[in-house]
Scaffold this motif. Structure first.
Motif, mmCIF file in Angstrom:
data_model
loop_
_atom_site.group_PDB
_atom_site.id
_atom_site.type_symbol
_atom_site.label_atom_id
_atom_site.label_comp_id
_atom_site.label_asym_id
_atom_site.label_seq_id
_atom_site.Cartn_x
_atom_site.Cartn_y
_atom_site.Cartn_z
ATOM 1 N N PHE A 1 0.847 -1.146 0.083
ATOM 2 C CA PHE A 1 -0.187 0.068 0.034
ATOM 3 C C PHE A 1 0.871 1.281 0.016
ATOM 4 N N GLU A 2 2.209 0.935 0.046
ATOM 5 C CA GLU A 2 2.997 2.410 -0.317
ATOM 6 C C GLU A 2 3.201 2.501 -1.683
ATOM 7 N N GLU A 3 2.746 1.658 -2.560
ATOM 8 C CA GLU A 3 3.006 1.741 -3.932
ATOM 9 C C GLU A 3 2.257 2.933 -4.586
ATOM 10 N N LYS A 4 2.677 3.481 -5.787
ATOM 11 C CA LYS A 4 1.870 4.415 -6.226
ATOM 12 C C LYS A 4 1.664 4.118 -7.841
ATOM 13 N N PRO A 5 0.509 3.314 -7.942
ATOM 14 C CA PRO A 5 0.149 2.448 -9.077
ATOM 15 C C PRO A 5 -0.009 3.760 -10.479
ATOM 16 N N PRO A 6 0.357 3.398 -11.578
ATOM 17 C CA PRO A 6 0.024 4.428 -12.747
ATOM 18 C C PRO A 6 -1.294 4.033 -13.029
ATOM 19 N N LEU A 7 -1.678 4.976 -13.939
ATOM 20 C CA LEU A 7 -3.045 5.055 -14.471
ATOM 21 C C LEU A 7 -3.017 3.662 -15.738
ATOM 22 N N THR A 8 -4.092 2.668 -15.442
ATOM 23 C CA THR A 8 -4.365 1.696 -16.274
ATOM 24 C C THR A 8 -5.608 1.941 -17.388
ATOM 25 N N HIS A 9 -5.067 2.071 -18.531
ATOM 26 C CA HIS A 9 -6.239 2.641 -19.491
ATOM 27 C C HIS A 9 -7.170 1.562 -19.923
ATOM 28 N N ARG A 10 -6.823 0.427 -19.668
ATOM 29 C CA ARG A 10 -7.714 -0.899 -19.842
ATOM 30 C C ARG A 10 -7.543 -1.892 -19.253
ATOM 31 N N PHE A 11 -8.550 -2.749 -18.729
ATOM 32 C CA PHE A 11 -8.420 -3.908 -18.125
ATOM 33 C C PHE A 11 -9.671 -4.816 -18.314
ATOM 34 N N SER A 12 -9.668 -6.160 -18.010
ATOM 35 C CA SER A 12 -10.767 -7.154 -18.172
ATOM 36 C C SER A 12 -11.092 -7.406 -16.972
ATOM 37 N N MET A 13 -12.389 -7.932 -16.828
ATOM 38 C CA MET A 13 -12.865 -8.849 -15.660
ATOM 39 C C MET A 13 -13.916 -9.804 -16.160
ATOM 40 N N ILE A 14 -13.810 -10.833 -15.475
ATOM 41 C CA ILE A 14 -14.879 -12.038 -15.916
ATOM 42 C C ILE A 14 -15.947 -12.097 -14.819
ATOM 43 N N GLY A 15 -17.238 -11.820 -15.205
ATOM 44 C CA GLY A 15 -18.153 -11.810 -14.445
ATOM 45 C C GLY A 15 -18.716 -13.080 -13.850
#
Length: 233
Positions: free
Chosen positions: A76-90
């Protein structure tokens, strides 16, 4: 701890869901001022992020417990970059690709108003993500289009299961661009008001006039709220 107890330690923030992060923030928010119960917070971290009951967490070896808590703290100390696209399975097994609003400075009024309501409150962050990320309908190399905004009803609950690092990266990105966007909109409105190109009622939603149009007040409050997010991302 029973040998049959399954200990699931997330290797990265990608393995933590937004809903889990929201639950943990509620634990933090429940702490009263200087009276912080670190033992309870660590136990709840084990429960939320590793799937342990409080009894199972108490039965861990001290060395294992400390190692896991230190690992979670590093995540939780990480600073994640912006992710433009990602996928999820419903739950129906169908995979959906979601894309971030391609050009945020072209945001519609409907999108802006809903973001104003949700983006500064982590309890509602899944709704904010349903505004910022929507199903991708067209892709050509690095360019893509997303579905038109129709409110958050369809995907807000789905976004609770999105990776926490993607949500955090989007919040940081929107903070950086959103504060500039709100300033730009405020400056533009002020110029148009001075020129007489537009007229806005100098009245708040409850009918009390304070000389500031409600929309301008909303922009200012959103910018102030976004600035507070720096402490949580």
């Amino acid at each position: 701890m029973s040998s049959r107890t399954l200990l699931q330690v997330p290797k990265s923030l990608r393995a933590v869901t937004l809903q889990q992060y929201q639950k943990y923030l509620k634990v933090i928010d429940a702490q009263d001022g200087d009276e912080i119960d670190y033992e309870l917070m660590n136990m709840k971290a084990m429960q939320i992020f590793c799937g342990l009951s409080l009894k199972e967490a108490y039965n861990l070896k001290v060395t294992d417990f400390s190692f896991i808590i230190e690992h979670l703290n590093r995540l939780f100390e990480e600073k994640p970059p912006l992710t433009h696209r990602f996928s999820m399975i419903g739950t129906d097994g169908v995979e959906i690709e979601f894309g971030f609003i391609p050009k945020l400075d072209d945001i519609t009024m409907g999108e802006f108003v809903d973001l104003d309501s949700y983006i500064t409150d982590w309890d509602n962050m899944h709704k904010a993500m349903a505004v910022l990320y929507r199903p991708v309908k067209f892709v050509k190399k690095e360019r893509y289009l997303i579905e038109d905004y129709k409110g958050t009803d369809d995907f807000a609950e789905v976004m609770k299961d999105m990776p926490a690092d993607i949500a955090m990266g989007a919040v940081v990105f929107f903070y950086r661009l959103g504060t500039a966007l709100s300033r730009h909109l405020m400056d533009s409105l002020e110029v148009q008001l001075k020129k007489g190109e537009i007229t806005l009622p100098n009245q708040t939603s409850d009918g009390s006039g304070d000389g500031t149009p409600q929309f301008m007040r909303s922009l200012k409050e959103m910018r102030q709220g976004l600035e507070k997010l720096r402490d949580l991302t």
